[in-house]
Design a protein around this motif. Structure first.
Motif, PDB file in Angstrom:
ATOM      1  N   SER A 222       6.998 -13.633  -5.180  1.00 44.67           N
ATOM      2  CA  SER A 222       7.779 -12.447  -4.778  1.00 44.67           C
ATOM      3  C   SER A 222       7.218 -11.173  -5.395  1.00 44.67           C
ATOM      4  N   ARG A 223       6.651 -11.296  -6.615  1.00 43.70           N
ATOM      5  CA  ARG A 223       6.061 -10.092  -7.209  1.00 43.70           C
ATOM      6  C   ARG A 223       4.894  -9.587  -6.367  1.00 43.70           C
ATOM      7  N   VAL A 224       4.030 -10.511  -5.964  1.00 49.33           N
ATOM      8  CA  VAL A 224       2.863 -10.114  -5.167  1.00 49.33           C
ATOM      9  C   VAL A 224       3.302  -9.567  -3.814  1.00 49.33           C
ATOM     10  N   SER A 225       4.283 -10.230  -3.193  1.00 45.98           N
ATOM     11  CA  SER A 225       4.717  -9.818  -1.873  1.00 45.98           C
ATOM     12  C   SER A 225       5.425  -8.464  -1.928  1.00 45.98           C
ATOM     13  N   ALA A 226       6.163  -8.200  -3.017  1.00 39.99           N
ATOM     14  CA  ALA A 226       6.854  -6.914  -3.159  1.00 39.99           C
ATOM     15  C   ALA A 226       5.855  -5.795  -3.420  1.00 39.99           C
TER      16      ALA A 226
ATOM     17  N   GLY B  82      10.573  -5.909   6.018  1.00 44.52           N
ATOM     18  CA  GLY B  82      11.346  -5.947   7.262  1.00 44.52           C
ATOM     19  C   GLY B  82      11.088  -4.733   8.128  1.00 44.52           C
ATOM     20  N   LEU B  83      10.868  -3.581   7.472  1.00 44.16           N
ATOM     21  CA  LEU B  83      10.578  -2.346   8.215  1.00 44.16           C
ATOM     22  C   LEU B  83       9.257  -2.492   8.947  1.00 44.16           C
ATOM     23  N   LYS B  84       8.273  -3.106   8.287  1.00 43.05           N
ATOM     24  CA  LYS B  84       6.965  -3.310   8.917  1.00 43.05           C
ATOM     25  C   LYS B  84       7.060  -4.275  10.095  1.00 43.05           C
ATOM     26  N   GLN B  85       8.098  -5.137  10.066  1.00 43.32           N
ATOM     27  CA  GLN B  85       8.293  -6.062  11.197  1.00 43.32           C
ATOM     28  C   GLN B  85       9.275  -5.484  12.217  1.00 43.32           C
ATOM     29  N   ASP B  86       9.621  -4.200  12.043  1.00 44.78           N
ATOM     30  CA  ASP B  86      10.493  -3.479  12.979  1.00 44.78           C
ATOM     31  C   ASP B  86      11.855  -4.138  13.180  1.00 44.78           C
ATOM     32  N   ARG B  87      12.424  -4.636  12.088  1.00 46.92           N
ATOM     33  CA  ARG B  87      13.782  -5.183  12.190  1.00 46.92           C
ATOM     34  C   ARG B  87      14.813  -4.068  12.208  1.00 46.92           C
ATOM     35  N   THR B  98       5.137   6.243  -3.632  1.00 47.43           N
ATOM     36  CA  THR B  98       3.966   5.827  -4.409  1.00 47.43           C
ATOM     37  C   THR B  98       2.783   5.616  -3.461  1.00 47.43           C
ATOM     38  N   ALA B  99       1.587   5.686  -4.021  1.00 47.45           N
ATOM     39  CA  ALA B  99       0.367   5.533  -3.217  1.00 47.45           C
ATOM     40  C   ALA B  99       0.330   4.158  -2.547  1.00 47.45           C
ATOM     41  N   GLU B 100       0.752   3.118  -3.311  1.00 47.45           N
ATOM     42  CA  GLU B 100       0.737   1.754  -2.791  1.00 47.45           C
ATOM     43  C   GLU B 100       1.664   1.621  -1.580  1.00 47.45           C
ATOM     44  N   ARG B 101       2.864   2.215  -1.700  1.00 43.27           N
ATOM     45  CA  ARG B 101       3.823   2.132  -0.583  1.00 43.27           C
ATOM     46  C   ARG B 101       3.344   2.939   0.620  1.00 43.27           C
ATOM     47  N   LEU B 102       2.653   4.062   0.349  1.00 43.43           N
ATOM     48  CA  LEU B 102       2.182   4.902   1.456  1.00 43.43           C
ATOM     49  C   LEU B 102       1.139   4.184   2.309  1.00 43.43           C
ATOM     50  N   LYS B 103       0.500   3.145   1.743  1.00 37.03           N
ATOM     51  CA  LYS B 103      -0.444   2.361   2.549  1.00 37.03           C
ATOM     52  C   LYS B 103       0.299   1.582   3.626  1.00 37.03           C
ATOM     53  N   ALA B 104       1.581   1.266   3.338  1.00 41.63           N
ATOM     54  CA  ALA B 104       2.324   0.377   4.236  1.00 41.63           C
ATOM     55  C   ALA B 104       3.281   1.127   5.157  1.00 41.63           C
ATOM     56  N   VAL B 105       3.880   2.217   4.667  1.00 44.06           N
ATOM     57  CA  VAL B 105       4.908   2.929   5.443  1.00 44.06           C
ATOM     58  C   VAL B 105       4.681   4.435   5.346  1.00 44.06           C
ATOM     59  N   ASP B 106       5.436   5.186   6.162  1.00 43.46           N
ATOM     60  CA  ASP B 106       5.421   6.648   6.043  1.00 43.46           C
ATOM     61  C   ASP B 106       6.748   7.113   5.452  1.00 43.46           C
ATOM     62  N   MET B 209      13.123   8.598   2.420  1.00 44.20           N
ATOM     63  CA  MET B 209      13.398   7.553   3.409  1.00 44.20           C
ATOM     64  C   MET B 209      12.061   7.062   3.974  1.00 44.20           C
ATOM     65  N   ALA B 210      12.008   5.796   4.365  1.00 45.69           N
ATOM     66  CA  ALA B 210      10.759   5.246   4.892  1.00 45.69           C
ATOM     67  C   ALA B 210      10.902   4.858   6.365  1.00 45.69           C
ATOM     68  N   VAL B 211       9.869   5.203   7.151  1.00 46.55           N
ATOM     69  CA  VAL B 211       9.778   4.699   8.529  1.00 46.55           C
ATOM     70  C   VAL B 211       8.467   3.915   8.626  1.00 46.55           C
ATOM     71  N   ASN B 212       8.342   3.112   9.683  1.00 48.75           N
ATOM     72  CA  ASN B 212       7.122   2.327   9.815  1.00 48.75           C
ATOM     73  C   ASN B 212       5.912   3.244   9.988  1.00 48.75           C
TER      74      ASN B 212
END
Lengths: 265, 250
Positions: A222-226, B82-87, B98-106, B209-212
């Motif tokens: 879960s740490r890696v996935s989060a 879940g947001l990346k899977q459009d739930r 954070t920079a890491e989160r910005l890679k995945a979402v906007d 707030m985050a969107v895909n």
């Protein structure tokens, strides 16, 4: 000097040497497995390879938890199982209450209870016990698997024909002696498969220890996935590692079962 | 067999469903918003009712946009997955940018500013230097975890599934400190009536707030609605109601 003719293997009781060999083999197999897992995970694509060591560390913790809790749980199970078959109600009662409590509540609640509620409760009666994450999880898991083992062992004792007890008693063996030298050796052979069942279930149930921040395999996942937001490779990896652990474990328990077979069937 | 193939095909279609654009959302009349529901006073389940500053704010934004709201609650570390899977369409759950989160979402423009605070029992470590050789509890998948790890000489950082579990570990004396949001910390100090105290901020962060990734049309509408609420007094009213001050980023 002529060598004594050896009896066929199947009817020989398991010697200390053979048991040590078996333990050594199992330990070696797991060491090789961990080395293999590390090797394979380091070849994997991005979210896995840089964190391969975290997964292996988690797998090691999972195995450690299972073995320690499994051994304690077996002792708890044998004691409670024998108590349950006693003719005296005051010997039966504590075991019955223990099994009733443990089987009637979820393991998740038990783990959280031991971790968060037990130390303050013990403190209030003057016992200052510091249980870290590992021992909290061990206590909860050992008691849980112990309750299930107790019922399995009771069934094993009841499966040994009554004639065995009668014969032993009429030969002048005392009650306890009959139990230890005639009934239990036969009962334990019968119950190896269901005990192995409980052990495998215990390995998988140990994942619940992630709720008390013990870094075992599923919490490592879960740490890696989060961190990476890539659940698919992470979940696939931890499922595969769990499967590898249970596979090696059952391979050795199958060996044990074959060794313990009596010539009867 | 045919059925199986069809089901698999349908499933694979589901898995590759596109994020709903603003036009799709407007047409359906309902916006799906996800949050955690275990992070007082921002988003918390009181009994069966989802409430909190962020929940009220998101409801106000949806009202301005003329949409009905369908709420979804998820464990924190699952929200962005879940947001990346459009739930759901967007997430409002106190995610620091954070920079890491910005890679995945906007991320939208920040809807408040806060920091990671140290909370401990009286006499415990009150600042980053005092954390040397100490253990702290944090929630898994949070910025508190990353930042606590960076503290030089820290002994151990334990991760719990929920903030409330991490706080329980502090109360049970299992760790020396808990690192979490400063406002949550203030609430915790209030609720525990002097059993814990709040120390320094380990770091500051902007919460949004985050969107895909790539859902620009929804991002634009959310930013416009947020700016409008900040200028017409809606935001100030909510913020004062929860914190007694205006928590927008200065």
């Amino acid at each position: 000097m002529t060598a004594k003719p050896t009896a066929p293997r199947a009817s020989q009781p398991l010697g200390v040497g053979a048991l040590l060999l078996w333990l050594g083999g199992a330990a070696t197999a797991f060491l090789v497995l961990f080395w293999l897992i590390t090797l394979i995970l380091r070849q994997m694509p991005d979210p896995i390879s840089p964190r391969a060591d975290l997964f292996v560390e988690g797998a090691r913790m999972t195995l450690q938890l299972t073995l320690v809790a499994g051994v304690i749980g077996l002792i708890v199970g044998v004691v409670a199982g024998i108590q349950k078959t006693s003719g005296l109600w005051w010997v039966r009662a504590p075991a019955s209450v223990f099994i009733w409590l443990v089987r009637g509540t979820p393991l998740l609640v038990q783990i959280l209870f031991v971790y968060n509620a037990l130390p303050p409760l013990l403190k209030s009666i003057g016992l200052d016990v510091q249980l870290n994450e590992f021992w909290s999880a061990v206590i909860a898991l050992a008691l849980n698997v112990g309750a299930y083992n107790a019922e399995v062992i009771r069934a094993g004792i009841l499966a040994v024909p009554r004639g065995q007890t009668e014969a032993a008693r009429s030969l002048g063996l005392s009650g306890p002696k009959t139990m230890t030298s005639v009934i239990l050796p036969q009962a334990l052979r019968i119950v190896v498969p269901p005990l192995v069942n409980n052990l495998v279930a215990l390995l998988k149930d140990s994942s619940l220890a992630s709720t008390i921040a013990l870094l075992e395999l599923s919490l490592a996942g879960s740490r890696v996935s989060a961190e990476t937001f890539m659940p698919i490779p992470v979940l696939t990896t931890i499922a595969a590692v769990y499967l590898a652990l249970t596979t090696v474990m059952t391979f050795f328990t199958d060996q044990l079962e074959r060794r313990l077979k009596i010539a009867s069937r | 067999m045919k059925k199986v193939v069809l089901t698999l095909a349908a499933l694979s279609l589901l898995a590759t469903a596109q994020a709903r654009t603003w036009t799709d959302i407007k047409k359906s009349g309902t916006i799906k918003i996800a949050t955690e529901g275990a992070f007082p006073p921002f988003n918390i389940m009181k009994g069966n009712v989802l409430t909190g500053f962020e929940v009220d704010l998101a409801n106000a934004l949806a009202k301005q946009l003329g949409l009905k709201v369908q709420w979804v609650t998820q464990p924190f570390d699952n929200l962005l997955i879940g947001l990346k899977q459009d739930r759901y369409d967007f997430v409002i759950a106190s995610h620091g940018i954070t920079a890491e989160r910005l890679k995945a979402v906007d991320f939208t423009n920040p809807h408040y500013c806060t920091g990671g605070a140290i909370v401990t029992k009286p006499g415990g470590p009150m600042n980053a230097a005092a954390l040397k050789g100490k253990t702290v509890a944090v929630q898994v998948g949070t910025t508190y975890l990353e930042n606590a790890r960076k503290v030089p000489g820290i002994k151990d950082v334990k991760t719990f599934p929920k903030d409330t579990d991490a706080q329980a570990a502090l109360m049970a004396g299992r760790v020396d400190a808990w690192v979490g949001d400063k406002f949550t910390g203030i609430d915790l100090v209030k609720a525990q009536k002097g059993k814990v105290v709040q120390g320094d901020l380990l770091f500051k962060e902007r919460i949004a707030m985050a969107v895909n990734k790539g859902n620009a049309s929804l991002l634009k509408e959310l930013n416009a609605a947020l700016a409008k609420s900040m200028s017409n007094g809606t935001y100030t009213k909510l913020s004062t109601q929860y914190f007694g001050t205006d928590v927008r980023c200065k």
